[in-house]
Design a protein around this motif. Sequence first.
Motif, mmCIF file in Angstrom:
data_model
loop_
_atom_site.group_PDB
_atom_site.id
_atom_site.type_symbol
_atom_site.label_atom_id
_atom_site.label_comp_id
_atom_site.label_asym_id
_atom_site.label_seq_id
_atom_site.Cartn_x
_atom_site.Cartn_y
_atom_site.Cartn_z
ATOM 1 N N ILE A 250 21.050 -44.977 -16.611
ATOM 2 C CA ILE A 250 21.334 -44.250 -15.369
ATOM 3 C C ILE A 250 20.172 -44.393 -14.392
ATOM 4 O O ILE A 250 20.368 -44.624 -13.188
ATOM 5 C CB ILE A 250 21.616 -42.766 -15.669
ATOM 6 N N LYS A 254 20.226 -46.061 -10.566
ATOM 7 C CA LYS A 254 19.879 -45.277 -9.387
ATOM 8 C C LYS A 254 18.852 -45.987 -8.507
ATOM 9 O O LYS A 254 18.740 -45.696 -7.312
ATOM 10 C CB LYS A 254 19.319 -43.905 -9.800
ATOM 11 N N ARG A 255 18.107 -46.930 -9.096
ATOM 12 C CA ARG A 255 17.115 -47.657 -8.307
ATOM 13 C C ARG A 255 17.797 -48.544 -7.273
ATOM 14 O O ARG A 255 18.995 -48.805 -7.340
ATOM 15 C CB ARG A 255 16.253 -48.546 -9.212
ATOM 16 N N THR A 261 20.218 -54.705 -12.398
ATOM 17 C CA THR A 261 21.071 -53.539 -12.142
ATOM 18 C C THR A 261 22.514 -53.803 -12.551
ATOM 19 O O THR A 261 23.199 -52.917 -13.086
ATOM 20 C CB THR A 261 21.021 -53.154 -10.652
ATOM 21 N N SER A 265 24.819 -51.584 -15.160
ATOM 22 C CA SER A 265 26.103 -50.969 -14.800
ATOM 23 C C SER A 265 27.212 -51.387 -15.757
ATOM 24 O O SER A 265 28.105 -50.590 -16.084
ATOM 25 C CB SER A 265 26.478 -51.339 -13.362
ATOM 26 N N ALA A 290 24.373 -38.429 -10.461
ATOM 27 C CA ALA A 290 23.590 -39.664 -10.271
ATOM 28 C C ALA A 290 24.468 -40.783 -9.728
ATOM 29 O O ALA A 290 24.060 -41.521 -8.816
ATOM 30 C CB ALA A 290 22.953 -40.081 -11.597
ATOM 31 N N LEU A 291 25.677 -40.912 -10.250
ATOM 32 C CA LEU A 291 26.573 -41.967 -9.772
ATOM 33 C C LEU A 291 27.036 -41.697 -8.348
ATOM 34 O O LEU A 291 27.139 -42.626 -7.533
ATOM 35 C CB LEU A 291 27.785 -42.094 -10.694
ATOM 36 N N GLN A 293 25.388 -40.118 -6.027
ATOM 37 C CA GLN A 293 24.261 -40.427 -5.142
ATOM 38 C C GLN A 293 24.142 -41.938 -4.932
ATOM 39 O O GLN A 293 23.863 -42.405 -3.821
ATOM 40 C CB GLN A 293 22.963 -39.891 -5.741
ATOM 41 N N THR A 294 24.351 -42.702 -6.004
ATOM 42 C CA THR A 294 24.261 -44.162 -5.904
ATOM 43 C C THR A 294 25.371 -44.711 -5.019
ATOM 44 O O THR A 294 25.139 -45.586 -4.164
ATOM 45 C CB THR A 294 24.343 -44.790 -7.297
ATOM 46 N N ARG A 297 25.310 -44.685 -1.021
ATOM 47 C CA ARG A 297 24.613 -45.739 -0.262
ATOM 48 C C ARG A 297 25.604 -46.657 0.452
ATOM 49 O O ARG A 297 25.290 -47.252 1.479
ATOM 50 C CB ARG A 297 23.771 -46.610 -1.197
#
Length: 592
Positions: A250, A254-255, A261, A265, A290-291, A293-294, A297
């Motif tokens: 996770i 998030k990075r 990445t 995933s 967390a997902l 927030q990702t 973007r």
Amino acid sequence: MDPRDLAAFQPKQLEEVNRDVAGKRAHDAEGDSDQHASKRAAVMSRDDPMYDDDGEDEEEQEKLRILRQIQEDKSEVRAFDATTMKKLALGLERKFTANQQMRIKHPDEPLKFMESEVQLHDEIKGFSVAATAPQHYGALIRLNTPATLIALLGHENTDIVVATINVLQEMTDLETSTQGIEQAAKFADALMENDFFDTLLPSLDGLNEARKDEAEAIHNTMSIIEHMIEMRDTMGETLVLNTRVLPWLIARIKRRYGSNTLYASELLAMLLQQSEKTKEKFGKIDGIDALLQTLARYRKMDPASDEEAECMENIFDSLCSAILLEANKARFMEAEGVELMVRLLRQRKLSRFGALKVVDFITTEGEYSRRAADIFLEQLGLAALFPLLMKIPKMKKFATYKGSEGKLEEHVVSLLASLLRELRDTDRPRQRILAKFVEKNFEKCVRLAELHEQHSQLLQRCERQLEAEREHARAQDEVIDEEYENEEYLDRLDNGLTMLQYVDYVVAEVVDGLGDEMRSEMIRIFKLKRANFEEVKTILEDYAENTGEADKEGTFGHRLLQLARTVVGQHSSEPEPQTSATPEAKKEPSDK
């Protein structure tokens, strides 16, 4: 020497040592080369009358010697057994012990333990040959080699750590380990028993992904995770419940998007399909938030590459898997997940298609589906949904989405069906949906008729194929049992039936909600599009039967049967519809 100098003795010093060793070898080789050159100068041409063939004999003997050596090497490979594996393990243990002793003896003088470090590094790289004989991993387990390899992961020198990770990746790769799969699984168990990931994951914090070899080590770490998941059905759940693999993945997702990445995933999506317990653990460590927030973007921008688009799709898939658990649906709702999905839909970026799938999932069934449907309407989601009903845009830019238009179309109609089902006992929200089918000269009804005919043709082709297969099965005296019939039904679902169920349910709800005039108009539109309105009743009755609850009042199955018999089934006795029929719907606020 300052202890900080020792800590600083990492990859660069080891590379310098390697270069020094290589330089010495090159110097020796240069000396040998000079000797050979003088010998060659002494050798005369064959055309010279003084030519002596002793030199040629010596060359032939050298070739024979090399050939014998190659043959001996091949015989050694063929003789690789438990004893050979034991020698490898003991050799690795000796080099590691020697290096540790030298580091303890000369903690402030890296030059004095350089040689042992180089030897240990070479020994680890050579240990990769063990991966060619997984059937002998039992010898390694008996010698506690897994514990040695794990201890190497905590080494101060990152080159040692990277080399060890690479070896473990090869040793757990079942694609190359065609034999001894059970031994490989036992080897993985031995690693787990020695807290493998508790040592491995922290050791990665010191790696610099800007360096190719260290980025590759992180990629190989994820390969190890994947290999372990594939070894045993329960291994994924074990990794999630007993290690920090899940939060580590996770955190990587998030990075900002990077080279590893996408792989992270993929692993997350794989783990969340393992069991209810993995979904539960994911929710408890704030994975849903967390997902979200990702994914936020991508509200105003598209992924920069096909790989990043695939990564984004994996994150949406992970979210869909997670919210299959009711507790995670609650977390999703609390984090305002529906609101974010509607915003993604309305922005008309690539992310809207993943958002569509997530909303479809959360409104399909369960305790929170009604609330999710309400929020979707409150956030003006219909303004984004109906344009997609009319036409799914072609996916030309991103390879991940090419050819997925049919699946996205299914999500659109499925979501529309879910909204009508969840809001059927309300007045105002339901009328907002129904009003859309009257707008612009019934263009949405026309689209439903087109979809019905398209998938009816697809289902008919499937039926012909299934009938041919049945004839062949009877000719071969095969049993047509319940399992065979279930497989046939699944084929039908994959070839038009699923879409027909959604489309025809929406047709029936629209007719039921807008009355007799809409029934007449719908029949006219079906005829115009050469679609058979009679099929709607047949599809709904079959749909109701397969829910297993058609006879239970208040259930969705009972509602389907009711629609088939009292709404759609009445049309045959009605007069020819008038083309000017215009059903009225209550005027509602615009969803634009």
